[in-house]
Design an enzyme around this catalytic site. Structure first.
Site, short mmCIF file in Angstrom:
data_model
loop_
_atom_site.label_atom_id
_atom_site.label_comp_id
_atom_site.label_asym_id
_atom_site.label_seq_id
_atom_site.Cartn_x
_atom_site.Cartn_y
_atom_site.Cartn_z
N SER A 230 0.84 -1.19 0.00
CA SER A 230 0.00 0.00 0.00
C SER A 230 0.88 1.24 0.00
O SER A 230 1.71 1.42 -0.89
CB SER A 230 -0.97 -0.05 1.19
OG SER A 230 -2.00 0.89 1.06
N GLU A 350 -8.87 -4.84 -4.99
CA GLU A 350 -8.35 -4.00 -3.91
C GLU A 350 -9.44 -3.13 -3.27
O GLU A 350 -9.59 -3.06 -2.06
CB GLU A 350 -7.25 -3.07 -4.45
CG GLU A 350 -6.09 -3.77 -5.13
CD GLU A 350 -4.91 -4.01 -4.20
OE1 GLU A 350 -5.05 -3.81 -2.99
OE2 GLU A 350 -3.85 -4.41 -4.73
#
Length: 527
Positions: A230, A350
């Site tokens: 991330s 995601e």
């Protein structure tokens, strides 16, 4: 698709990165590491003597300083190298986490202290002299939250595999990602200009510490992999485009990243002025008071600012013409990472974590990481043409995932190849069969696989545990300098821009060439 008024989301991106710091995931992990009673371990390094612990043949050193506390006169300024420790320093306790908004404590997560004094490393090292390859992990959290000692990031598994695992703390939010120059500089020398890149400077200083000291812990300073997930992956990808950082690492791992989250100097100044207005309004103080105000008060103003700012994650690094001379993707394509190896990829779904498994309305501006809403809507309209079988909910999840993670990741890989590097691409398609996000390969699901800590409460936990073992072994092989591989995985060919071979991680993993090619082409010339 018609844009509707946004309904209440199951979890917003900002709420996720603020509250769900992966400790809850670790709490649910399939197996807690059964550690022997620790005994002392002492290492003498150029930066000092450190007393850590040995348990299960792994040496652990917590809270090792690499920079002076960035507080007082050093607030908002570039990091200053830590002075060598005098005497023997206790390295058996984790340090404080960087300043951040902390709404709640996740179940099973111990209370966490936040402080400006946060520039420390945590080291897990095999016993023996090595030299062992080194993996420096950069934690995620949207540039505003997270910490380097989340239980999920226990490096014991990596150390058992013969790797020195290091997690690094860095400044967050306005302390590490806001250009204070427009607000505080009164002199021609621009004392605070470029402070939006201070978090990157923190990580670079940590890597300098690694180069100078890791051999004392058995690590090989000539085999350093940097990586993260991330925001940690985005910082990794940006560092690929920082010329001065290149001697400090030799290969990279990027999980759900991209190098797009960076401002021009003009955009960075706009954000700084917006925060300045919020500071004056919420604190009742003038701008110079930012230099000396309580850090907690600054965080309160930051929270208010993020709640009302119309763009997603406005606190970002910037192209300052110095540390970052131009967009990182351009620097990478020009050869900044020539000869280096890259392991890179994303999860198929995601954004299901953020906009929910059943988003009832089209994404809003705050759901997007890179594009204006108008540009995004143009692409979203075309999704139904290539995926007529998908529901509107599925199309929204797929398009937001591509905008924030998948396409930026492809762009980094392509630029890296253009600049003379090599890469291996993956996509995680595996999903759990129960829970709110069943059927989705959501953001952060990969983390437990990479660290070999799968979820214990998944109905298909045996399949997840088997995949976690394979993924972890593939990462270990890459960090050692080999082709990523593990028993049970198909042979993983290097990535190319022609065939685009991609490892699809699933219950039965496979190689696909040009996966989602029609979807990828939708974004050409847009992102």
């Amino acid at each position: 698709m018609k844009n509707q008024i946004s309904s209440r989301r199951p979890i917003s991106r900002r709420a996720f990165v603020t509250r769900a710091s992966l400790a809850a995931l670790a709490f649910q992990s399939r197996h807690a590491l059964a550690l022997d009673a620790p005994v002392s371990a002492t290492v003498r390094a150029p930066s000092g003597t450190f007393r850590g612990e040995i348990a299960n043949n792994v040496r652990v050193f917590r809270g090792v300083p690499f920079a002076e506390p960035p507080a007082g006169a050093l607030r908002f300024r570039p990091p200053v190298k830590a002075k060598p420790s005098s005497g023997e320093r206790d390295a058996t306790h984790f340090p404080a986490s960087a300043m951040q908004w902390h709404e709640t404590i996740a179940p099973g997560e111990p209370p966490i202290t936040h402080s400006e004094d946060c520039l420390y490393l945590n080291i897990w090292a095999p016993e023996g002299n090595g030299p062992f390859p080194v993996f420096v992990w950069i934690h995620g959290g949207g540039f505003v939250s997270g910490h380097a000692f989340e239980p999920m990031y226990d490096g014991t598994e990596f150390a058992r595999a013969g790797i020195v695992l290091i997690t690094v703390g860095y400044r967050l939010g306005v302390f590490g990602f806001l250009d204070l120059g427009p607000l505080l500089d009164e002199k021609a020398e621009s004392e605070y200009a470029g402070s939006a890149n201070n978090a990157l400077r923190d990580i670079i200083m940590a890597l300098e510490w690694v180069r100078e000291n890791v051999a004392s812990f058995g690590g090989d300073p000539n085999r350093v992999t940097i990586g993260g997930e991330s925001a940690g992956a985005k910082l990794t990808d940006i560092l690929m485009g920082v010329p001065s950082a290149q001697p400090l690492f030799h290969q990279m791992i990027s999980e759900s990243g991209g190098a797009e989250r960076i401002w021009t100097a003009a955009n960075s100044a706009t954000v700084a002025n917006g925060f300045g207005e919020e500071w004056r309004k919420s604190s009742g103080k003038d701008l110079p008071s930012l230099k000396t105000a309580p850090a907690s008060l600054i965080i309160e103003s930051q929270h208010s600012f993020l709640e009302q700012w119309p763009q997603h994650f406005p606190l970002r690094a910037e192209v300052d013409g110095d540390l970052i001379p131009r967009l990182p993707i351009q620097t990478i394509a020009a050869g900044s990472t020539r000869g280096k190896r890259l392991l890179i990829g994303t999860n198929r779904d995601e954004s299901a974590l953020f906009i929910g498994p059943h988003p009832q309305s089209d994404p809003a501006a705050k759901d997007l990481g890179n594009l204006s809403l108008a540009k995004f809507e143009e692409v979203l309209e075309r999704y139904k043409q290539i995926y007529p079988e998908m529901t509107e909910e599925q199309l929204r999840i797929r398009a937001v995932t591509a905008e924030e993670y998948w396409i930026p990741t492809v762009r980094v890989a392509d630029a890296h190849l253009q600049g003379g590097g090599s890469a291996w691409m993956y996509q995680l398609d595996f999903s759990e069969t129960n829970g709110r996000l069943r059927g989705y390969s959501y953001h952060s699901l990969d983390v437990g696989l990479v660290w070999n800590r799968p979820h214990a409460d998944a109905e298909n936990e045996s399949a997840e545990a088997a995949l976690a073992k394979q993924v972890h072994q593939a990462w270990v092989a890459f960090i050692r300098g080999d082709t990523p591989a593990a028993p049970g995985l198909p042979e993983w060919p290097a990535y190319s821009t022609t065939a685009r071979p991609t490892m699809i991680f699933d219950t039965q993993s496979r190689i696909e060439r040009k996966p989602q090619d029609a979807e990828r082409r939708l974004w050409d010339g847009v992102l």
